[in-house]
Design a protein around this motif. Sequence first.
Motif, PDB file in Angstrom:
ATOM      1  N   ALA A 145     -10.457  -9.282   6.076  1.00 25.03           N
ATOM      2  CA  ALA A 145     -10.480  -9.774   4.699  1.00 25.03           C
ATOM      3  C   ALA A 145      -9.626  -8.869   3.822  1.00 25.03           C
ATOM      4  CB  ALA A 145     -11.915  -9.817   4.180  1.00 25.03           C
ATOM      5  N   ALA A 146      -8.630  -9.468   3.156  1.00 28.74           N
ATOM      6  CA  ALA A 146      -7.696  -8.695   2.336  1.00 28.74           C
ATOM      7  C   ALA A 146      -8.279  -8.469   0.941  1.00 28.74           C
ATOM      8  CB  ALA A 146      -6.347  -9.410   2.264  1.00 28.74           C
ATOM      9  N   GLY A 147      -9.236  -7.566   0.870  1.00 33.32           N
ATOM     10  CA  GLY A 147      -9.965  -7.333  -0.383  1.00 33.32           C
ATOM     11  C   GLY A 147      -9.261  -6.408  -1.362  1.00 33.32           C
ATOM     12  N   ASP A 148      -8.145  -5.806  -0.952  1.00 30.19           N
ATOM     13  CA  ASP A 148      -7.379  -5.016  -1.919  1.00 30.19           C
ATOM     14  C   ASP A 148      -6.365  -5.943  -2.568  1.00 30.19           C
ATOM     15  OD1 ASP A 148      -5.927  -3.312  -3.458  1.00 30.19           O
ATOM     16  OD2 ASP A 148      -5.433  -1.890  -1.859  1.00 30.19           O
ATOM     17  N   THR A 149      -6.788  -6.579  -3.635  1.00 27.76           N
ATOM     18  CA  THR A 149      -5.914  -7.543  -4.325  1.00 27.76           C
ATOM     19  C   THR A 149      -5.155  -6.851  -5.449  1.00 27.76           C
ATOM     20  OG1 THR A 149      -7.693  -8.116  -5.846  1.00 27.76           O
ATOM     21  CG2 THR A 149      -7.481  -9.469  -3.860  1.00 27.76           C
ATOM     22  N   PHE A 150      -5.386  -5.546  -5.585  1.00 20.83           N
ATOM     23  CA  PHE A 150      -4.849  -4.792  -6.719  1.00 20.83           C
ATOM     24  C   PHE A 150      -3.504  -4.148  -6.406  1.00 20.83           C
ATOM     25  CE2 PHE A 150      -4.590  -0.918  -9.336  1.00 20.83           C
ATOM     26  CZ  PHE A 150      -4.699  -1.497 -10.595  1.00 20.83           C
ATOM     27  N   ARG A 151      -3.429  -3.446  -5.304  1.00 26.86           N
ATOM     28  CA  ARG A 151      -2.205  -2.715  -4.983  1.00 26.86           C
ATOM     29  C   ARG A 151      -1.125  -3.671  -4.462  1.00 26.86           C
ATOM     30  NH1 ARG A 151      -0.188   0.310  -0.337  1.00 26.86           N
ATOM     31  NH2 ARG A 151      -2.032  -0.310   0.823  1.00 26.86           N
ATOM     32  N   ALA A 152       0.070  -3.568  -5.047  1.00 21.77           N
ATOM     33  CA  ALA A 152       1.185  -4.404  -4.615  1.00 21.77           C
ATOM     34  C   ALA A 152       1.476  -4.120  -3.143  1.00 21.77           C
ATOM     35  CB  ALA A 152       2.419  -4.105  -5.458  1.00 21.77           C
ATOM     36  N   GLY A 153       1.567  -5.184  -2.368  1.00 19.86           N
ATOM     37  CA  GLY A 153       1.931  -5.014  -0.965  1.00 19.86           C
ATOM     38  C   GLY A 153       0.762  -4.798  -0.022  1.00 19.86           C
ATOM     39  N   ALA A 154      -0.422  -4.592  -0.576  1.00 20.71           N
ATOM     40  CA  ALA A 154      -1.575  -4.290   0.287  1.00 20.71           C
ATOM     41  C   ALA A 154      -1.908  -5.473   1.206  1.00 20.71           C
ATOM     42  CB  ALA A 154      -2.792  -3.916  -0.559  1.00 20.71           C
ATOM     43  N   ILE A 155      -1.828  -6.696   0.648  1.00 19.95           N
ATOM     44  CA  ILE A 155      -2.172  -7.884   1.431  1.00 19.95           C
ATOM     45  C   ILE A 155      -1.184  -8.071   2.579  1.00 19.95           C
ATOM     46  CG2 ILE A 155      -2.510 -10.396   1.339  1.00 19.95           C
ATOM     47  CD1 ILE A 155      -3.199  -9.985  -1.704  1.00 19.95           C
TER      48      ILE A 155
ATOM     49  N   ILE B 177     -16.991  -9.962  14.257  1.00 23.79           N
ATOM     50  CA  ILE B 177     -16.769  -8.842  13.349  1.00 23.79           C
ATOM     51  C   ILE B 177     -15.867  -9.256  12.187  1.00 23.79           C
ATOM     52  CG2 ILE B 177     -15.968  -6.448  13.161  1.00 23.79           C
ATOM     53  CD1 ILE B 177     -17.717  -6.330  15.492  1.00 23.79           C
ATOM     54  N   LEU B 178     -16.318  -8.962  10.987  1.00 25.29           N
ATOM     55  CA  LEU B 178     -15.466  -9.149   9.813  1.00 25.29           C
ATOM     56  C   LEU B 178     -15.204  -7.770   9.206  1.00 25.29           C
ATOM     57  CD1 LEU B 178     -14.091 -10.882   7.570  1.00 25.29           C
ATOM     58  CD2 LEU B 178     -16.335 -10.957   6.435  1.00 25.29           C
ATOM     59  N   ILE B 179     -13.922  -7.391   9.153  1.00 26.91           N
ATOM     60  CA  ILE B 179     -13.567  -6.087   8.579  1.00 26.91           C
ATOM     61  C   ILE B 179     -12.908  -6.312   7.216  1.00 26.91           C
ATOM     62  CG2 ILE B 179     -12.337  -3.916   8.936  1.00 26.91           C
ATOM     63  CD1 ILE B 179     -12.238  -4.485  11.904  1.00 26.91           C
ATOM     64  N   CYS B 180     -13.486  -5.696   6.196  1.00 23.54           N
ATOM     65  CA  CYS B 180     -13.044  -5.956   4.823  1.00 23.54           C
ATOM     66  C   CYS B 180     -12.341  -4.754   4.205  1.00 23.54           C
ATOM     67  CB  CYS B 180     -14.234  -6.306   3.939  1.00 23.54           C
ATOM     68  SG  CYS B 180     -15.283  -7.600   4.617  1.00 23.54           S
ATOM     69  N   ASP B 181     -11.148  -4.991   3.702  1.00 20.04           N
ATOM     70  CA  ASP B 181     -10.416  -3.978   2.949  1.00 20.04           C
ATOM     71  C   ASP B 181     -10.876  -4.055   1.488  1.00 20.04           C
ATOM     72  OD1 ASP B 181      -8.560  -2.054   2.343  1.00 20.04           O
ATOM     73  OD2 ASP B 181      -6.820  -3.381   2.444  1.00 20.04           O
TER      74      ASP B 181
END
Length: 303
Positions: A136-146, A187-191
């Motif tokens: 799960a791409a939970g870092d929606t803040f930092r540019a490029g994180a997704i 397994i769900l791994i969340c950033d």
Amino acid sequence: EKFREGLTKTRDNFSNKVNDLVSRYRKVDEEFFEELEEILIQADVGFETVMELVEELKKEVKRRNIQDTKDVQGVISEKLVEIYENGSADESFQLNIQEDGLTVILFVGVNGVGKTTTIGKLAHKFKSEGKNVLLAAGDTFRAGAIEQLEVWGERVGVDVIKQAEGSDPAAVMYDAVQSAKSRKADILICDTAGRLQNKVNLMKELEKVKRVIEREVTGAPHEVLLVLDATTGQNALIQAKTFKEATDVSGIVLTKLDGTAKGGIVLAIRNELNIPVKFVGLGEKMDDLQEFDPERYVYGLFA
Ligand code: GDP
């Protein structure tokens, strides 16, 4: 073997100094202990932990009536392991993985510490064990994180649930949990975003994300793993304290242990924060993540 290799720098720094110390002092005396303290502090073991360790060491040396410095080395290893385990030997580095149903693992930590890389490595580990993994791409803040997480997803061969940059991380988590359920993922791994500048915001965001996960999956999140960069030394300790205040951290992943001669930080973290180190990062590649084992670690410092 990987573990030993990853500790090369720390070992060279630490054991060479201890060996040198032992050869210079034949008799165990106050000066010997003072120099040992210095070596431990330089290895980032942390002041409090060093004081505790040396105190214990002195007692043991007295109890066993050890006179010769070369007989102290073994006691140092024993005490290091003891300090690490700190009366909670049953608390292992094993992750809390559900036998049936979905396990949710939440990753927290500031930018640049190796969070994305660690998520990729852990996904790879689970996948090679035959588990069905989702990110799960939970870092929606930092540019490029997704995108960065997607690169790892492709590399490892697992899907990434995402929304647009700037969207609500709690909404991403909700989506991810629903997808994980419908795909019967193991397994769900969340950033998550790693902003430390504003502690109140960090807390609020983590709280909100956690609340969604808690509501949607009984007993979840099963692990909240804090990623710390070993090369940042005492700074890593400060970060850990902040995150510990912001959320319940169940374990630590200490990255870049291969890149530092100050691997003593593991002991400081364990002893001063009382959070177990569950994994260590020993390189940039997919399989450079190792479960942490205090005995192997301590003996890896010397042998
Ligand atoms: P994030 O911002 O926390 O997601 O950090 P990244 O996962 O992007 O990692 C930052 C840098 O550290 C990258 O260049 C990684 O390759 C590197 N890195 C991550 N873990 C390790 C490790 O265990 N050892 C080494 N040597 N480098 C690492």
